[in-house]
Design an enzyme around this catalytic site. Structure first.
Site, PDB file in Angstrom:
ATOM      1  N   ALA A 107      92.517  77.382  83.347  1.00  0.00           N
ATOM      2  CA  ALA A 107      92.071  78.566  84.093  1.00  0.00           C
ATOM      3  C   ALA A 107      92.140  78.362  85.600  1.00  0.00           C
ATOM      4  O   ALA A 107      92.345  79.323  86.342  1.00  0.00           O
ATOM      5  CB  ALA A 107      90.648  78.931  83.671  1.00  0.00           C
ATOM      6  N   THR A 108      91.980  77.125  86.076  1.00  0.00           N
ATOM      7  CA  THR A 108      92.058  76.893  87.521  1.00  0.00           C
ATOM      8  C   THR A 108      93.448  77.223  88.044  1.00  0.00           C
ATOM      9  O   THR A 108      93.602  77.916  89.063  1.00  0.00           O
ATOM     10  CB  THR A 108      91.690  75.437  87.856  1.00  0.00           C
ATOM     11  OG1 THR A 108      90.298  75.222  87.607  1.00  0.00           O
ATOM     12  CG2 THR A 108      91.975  75.128  89.328  1.00  0.00           C
TER      13      THR A 108
ATOM     14  N   ASN B  99      80.060  81.418  84.572  1.00  0.00           N
ATOM     15  CA  ASN B  99      79.982  80.088  83.975  1.00  0.00           C
ATOM     16  C   ASN B  99      78.629  79.424  84.151  1.00  0.00           C
ATOM     17  O   ASN B  99      78.242  78.560  83.372  1.00  0.00           O
ATOM     18  CB  ASN B  99      81.081  79.187  84.556  1.00  0.00           C
ATOM     19  CG  ASN B  99      81.008  79.095  86.072  1.00  0.00           C
ATOM     20  OD1 ASN B  99      80.982  80.113  86.766  1.00  0.00           O
ATOM     21  ND2 ASN B  99      80.991  77.888  86.603  1.00  0.00           N
TER      22      ASN B  99
ATOM     23  N   GLN C  42      85.166  81.899  80.282  1.00  0.00           N
ATOM     24  CA  GLN C  42      83.918  81.831  79.525  1.00  0.00           C
ATOM     25  C   GLN C  42      83.732  83.033  78.606  1.00  0.00           C
ATOM     26  O   GLN C  42      82.686  83.154  77.959  1.00  0.00           O
ATOM     27  CB  GLN C  42      82.735  81.751  80.503  1.00  0.00           C
ATOM     28  CG  GLN C  42      82.750  80.555  81.431  1.00  0.00           C
ATOM     29  CD  GLN C  42      82.401  79.259  80.735  1.00  0.00           C
ATOM     30  OE1 GLN C  42      81.923  79.249  79.598  1.00  0.00           O
ATOM     31  NE2 GLN C  42      82.617  78.134  81.406  1.00  0.00           N
TER      32      GLN C  42
ATOM     33  N   SER D  89      91.293  79.605  79.271  1.00  0.00           N
ATOM     34  CA  SER D  89      91.324  78.157  79.108  1.00  0.00           C
ATOM     35  C   SER D  89      91.023  77.799  77.664  1.00  0.00           C
ATOM     36  O   SER D  89      90.143  78.399  77.041  1.00  0.00           O
ATOM     37  CB  SER D  89      90.302  77.495  80.037  1.00  0.00           C
ATOM     38  OG  SER D  89      90.350  76.094  79.929  1.00  0.00           O
TER      39      SER D  89
ATOM     40  N   HIS E 294      89.932  74.746  76.403  1.00  0.00           N
ATOM     41  CA  HIS E 294      88.848  73.808  76.099  1.00  0.00           C
ATOM     42  C   HIS E 294      87.466  74.441  76.154  1.00  0.00           C
ATOM     43  O   HIS E 294      86.466  73.788  75.854  1.00  0.00           O
ATOM     44  CB  HIS E 294      88.921  72.581  77.016  1.00  0.00           C
ATOM     45  CG  HIS E 294      88.442  72.788  78.414  1.00  0.00           C
ATOM     46  ND1 HIS E 294      87.192  72.392  78.837  1.00  0.00           N
ATOM     47  CD2 HIS E 294      89.053  73.319  79.490  1.00  0.00           C
ATOM     48  CE1 HIS E 294      87.050  72.678  80.121  1.00  0.00           C
ATOM     49  NE2 HIS E 294      88.175  73.244  80.538  1.00  0.00           N
TER      50      HIS E 294
ATOM     51  N   CYS F  31      82.326  71.819  87.956  1.00  0.00           N
ATOM     52  CA  CYS F  31      83.241  71.669  89.092  1.00  0.00           C
ATOM     53  C   CYS F  31      82.508  71.460  90.406  1.00  0.00           C
ATOM     54  O   CYS F  31      83.109  71.105  91.414  1.00  0.00           O
ATOM     55  CB  CYS F  31      84.145  72.891  89.193  1.00  0.00           C
ATOM     56  SG  CYS F  31      85.170  73.131  87.727  1.00  0.00           S
TER      57      CYS F  31
END
Length: 452
Positions: free
Chosen positions: A122-123, A202, A230, A250, A252, A376
């Site tokens: 996602a980043t 998040n 999320q 994402s 994970h 993060c």
């Protein structure tokens, strides 16, 4: 029904105590934590704990679902070709595996497979969306709208654009964490090129009014990007219903592997953007580089499972959230839920504990893996910028703990987390002179403190 039975079986298996030390070392369960084995203590980073802690940090990452792992393992053995090799069987097999996963991801969010661009996570997707759109339309669009509570990678991407001469409006949020729709409407300008608002936060788990935001963006013909890392697999997501132009995802966060994600890019009406990197032109020219076949396959498998089990997961997780919150509040006062309780993903419970120092509380909860906010930004000792944006006092922001509940969390783990949390808060409050003053009826906010 079969899928629910499989999930229940896995949950029971992960919760079963094991007598063999080597097996127990790999478990994070209430049964393991509740049993005191002095000879199984672990020393890491200067901290000694009696065993592997309960895992309640699902917003940071989720464990890989064993069914996802099996799918990836089978693929790694049999489908090891380069999916971009078009001249032989090995490449065709790998390409087919990638395309099946693309269909699975697209189906979860109501998109076309052609609109799914695989990335590292996602980043990268957020960076590509925010910078890519504005760079493509830089001649006519100079303005971006986002919120003060976005993920750090979105905020930093916006700051990067500011250094390039773009203008950014950082919308404040209400005390419940939700965006003010009228404020959003008023912030849109003729040169606004993008609105970027996270679907599920998040840190505090609030769910933004996505349909209403999408409608406002549609009325003003402004592309709407959302960080849905999320959200997907946890709440129903429909890119058409939400009028999404770009969506970051994402693997994970939904029991898939790390290192893979995707960016949804709408085709009709078409969204144009510049790629962050150049090379072989893979992924419709938007993300060059060899596709990570096994990780992508795992992402697809995780999305497929989420489609089948989302309703069951939500019911299970909602019950555990209520069990956790009620269990703590029955034994402690001064417990505040950060963010809206009405518009919230159940698996995220962010609590502040009055008259307790946050770092001490975290260090005391060595047997429970929780966090004080985003993974993060967890290296920072500053209070969460998300909580400060909600108007939470600095002292309460410092005492926040985020409990993340997931598919494989058990009732026993929740009960143990309640016990350990209550025990540690009581211990710290017994050492707090402020709490003593409050119990004596003193209003500490009106005390004039003198300096020496």
């Amino acid at each position: 029904m079969a899928s629910k039975a499989i999930t229940s079986t896995i949950r029971r298996a992960l919760s079963k105590p094991h007598g063999v030390v080597s097996r127990r070392h790999h478990l994070s369960t209430a049964a393991a934590a509740a049993t005191d084995y002095e000879d199984e203590s672990i020393m890491m980073k200067g901290v000694r704990i009696s065993g592997r802690p309960l895992y309640l940090d699902m917003q940071a990452t989720t464990p890989i679902d064993p069914r996802v792992f099996d799918a990836m393992n089978d693929s790694g053995i049999n489908e090891y070709g380069n999916p971009h090799s078009r001249t032989h069987l090995y490449g065709w097999e790998a390409e087919n595996a990638v395309e099946v996963a693309r269909i699975q991801v697209a189906k979860l969010i109501g998109a076309s497979p052609k609109e799914i661009i695989f990335m590292s996570g996602a980043t990268e997707a957020n960076n590509t969306a925010v910078k890519g759109v504005m760079h493509f339309y830089k001649d006519t669009k100079k303005h971006v709208i986002t919120t003060q509570t976005e993920h750090k990678c979105v905020l930093d991407s916006c700051r990067h654009l500011q250094q390039e001469g773009f203008e950014v409006t950082y919308l404040p949020v209400k005390t419940d964490g939700l965006v003010d729709l009228e404020m959003l409407r008023e912030a849109i300008r003729p040169d606004t090129g993008l609105v970027s608002i996270m679907a599920v936060n998040n840190e505090i788990g609030v769910v933004q009014p996505m349909e209403e935001i999408g409608q406002i963006c549609k009325e003003h013909n402004v592309p709407f990007h959302t960080d849905a890392a999320q959200a997907i697999g946890k709440i129903p997501v429909d890119v058409k219903k939400w009028n999404i132009g770009l969506m970051s995802m994402s693997a994970h966060k939904i029991y898939g592997p790390k290192g893979v994600g995707a960016l949804f890019v709408r085709r009709r009406p078409r969204i144009r953007l510049e790629p962050l990197m150049n090379g072989g032109g893979q992924e419709r020219g938007l993300r060059s580089g060899t596709a990570a076949t096994q990780q992508i396959l795992g992402f697809g498998a995780a999305c497929d499972l989420a489609m089948k089990e989302m309703e069951y997961d939500e019911k299970w997780i909602k019950g555990l959230q209520e069990r956790l919150l009620n269990g703590i509040r029955e034994k402690l006062d001064g417990v505040v839920v950060n963010g809206s309780m009405e518009s919230r993903y159940s698996g995220n419970l962010n609590l502040s504990f009055a008259y307790v120092e946050g770092e001490s509380l975290l260090m005391g909860l060595k047997e429970v893996a929780v966090s004080s906010g985003s993974a993060c930004t967890s290296a920072s000792l500053e209070p969460s910028y998300v909580l400060r944006a909600l108007g939470v006092d600095e002292d309460m922001a410092h005492t926040s703990i985020r409990f993340g509940i997931g598919r494989f969390t058990t009732k026993e783990e929740i009960d143990k987390a309640v016990e350990l949390t209550v025990k540690q808060v009581v211990k710290l409050r017994e050492m707090s002179p402020l709490y003593e003053m409050v119990k004596e009826g003193i209003d500490i906010k009106n005390i004039q403190w003198s300096q020496h």
